[in-house]
Scaffold this active site. Sequence first.
Site, PDB file in Angstrom:
ATOM      1  N   ASP A  45       2.177 -17.833 -48.013  1.00 51.33           N
ATOM      2  CA  ASP A  45       3.996 -17.830 -47.837  1.00 51.33           C
ATOM      3  C   ASP A  45       3.486 -19.606 -47.378  1.00 51.33           C
ATOM      4  OD1 ASP A  45       6.625 -17.842 -47.306  1.00 51.33           O
ATOM      5  OD2 ASP A  45       6.591 -15.820 -46.470  1.00 51.33           O
ATOM      6  N   LYS A  54      13.194 -22.694 -49.545  1.00 57.29           N
ATOM      7  CA  LYS A  54      14.127 -23.635 -48.562  1.00 57.29           C
ATOM      8  C   LYS A  54      14.438 -25.036 -48.517  1.00 57.29           C
ATOM      9  CE  LYS A  54      12.707 -19.990 -45.150  1.00 57.29           C
ATOM     10  NZ  LYS A  54      14.798 -18.922 -44.701  1.00 57.29           N
ATOM     11  N   PHE A  62       7.202 -12.038 -42.321  1.00 51.08           N
ATOM     12  CA  PHE A  62       8.057 -12.014 -42.282  1.00 51.08           C
ATOM     13  C   PHE A  62       8.147 -12.796 -44.079  1.00 51.08           C
ATOM     14  CE2 PHE A  62      12.785 -12.765 -44.180  1.00 51.08           C
ATOM     15  CZ  PHE A  62      13.568 -12.036 -43.634  1.00 51.08           C
TER      16      PHE A  62
END
Length: 395
Positions: A216, A245, A129
């Site tokens: 990532d 985040k 993702f």
Amino acid sequence: MTDNYLMPTYARQPLTFTRGEGVWLFDTDANAYLDAISGIGVCNLGHCHPEVTRTLARQAGTLMHTSNLYHIDAQERLAAMLCRISGMQKAFFCNSGAEANEAAIKLARLYGNRRGVGLPTIVVLENAFHGRTLATLTATANKKAQAGFEPLVDGFVRAPWNDLDAIRGLAKEHDNIVAVLVEPIQGEGGVRVPADDYLPGLRALCDEHEWLLMLDEVQSGNARTGDYFFCVGAGVVPDVLTTAKGLGNGFPIGACLAAGRAADVLSPGSHGSTYGGNPLGCATALTVVETLSEQVMPTVKRKGELLRQGLRDALADLPMVTEVRGKGLMVGIQLDRDCAEIVQLARTQGVLVNVTAGSVVRLLPPLVISEQEIQTLVTRVVAAVRAFARQQEAA
């Protein structure tokens, strides 16, 4: 209902929160919930951390935004700090993880085109993702999320998770690969942790073929696993590293870091962001990074071990629980069946969790959680899982 004016992109739970404090959220009826998802891995310092709150208020009263047409002192200091921590050399700031990954994808394509590669192609993994822009959605391995948005973007090939031989096979089949984009730990894919030799093996494979290794760390970064970035603990320096985040603890900010052959690929006019790296975001992130590094990160691995062992011990007699895994305070409870109902059952126990990959209860509590709060978290999550097991037995 005022949400009639919102596009229905989320199946929202029947809760509205009015305030937060540390690991706790309080709803409109003053009920307290232990937040074990941290706004999906965002509030690593918990809610309303006093140092972050002071920085936000002070900077908002001084200067919020100027644009990247000018030098921004906090941005330059944040770039230097992140590069020192990660071993990278250059930073580009944006607003989210998807944008950071989009920057990485553009960087890889530009790198390939400058080397004369026709249709530069990036290797991505099953269960990945990376975001919901068209390019990052294509890199993501979620057919449900992709459905209806075709045609997707060319320039990606997919390999199985944690399988170096499969990527070696792709190297023989495709002469236009320029990069490999992977999450060191797959979050949405079920908190999947690779073998110890996987990231070093990828590093060697990318060096052999002059590919960019792009990691990532949007979810696994910012001290979530006990190292500031997971790759630092693994002893691997990528060519590109993305983060977001937890970088702003709730303020939207992301970064694409680059080193070596990737460091100078982007140039003036090749990429940009209106809000990315503005004074308010970077001042906030500086405080977050400093606080995480100096005060919080040293305790994360021990807390993670306490949480995982507590869950293993308490759930050992349930056959439907097949594994408790993770690194630091990034934890997944693997069940042998889909278990979305556990989200609601946990809510009745006063704890917020989510279920990812259909059958994995994902726990991402704030890193400031105390050992006593970890015991509370274990008790409440175990109660929810056992309630689900009883429901399954009765069905």
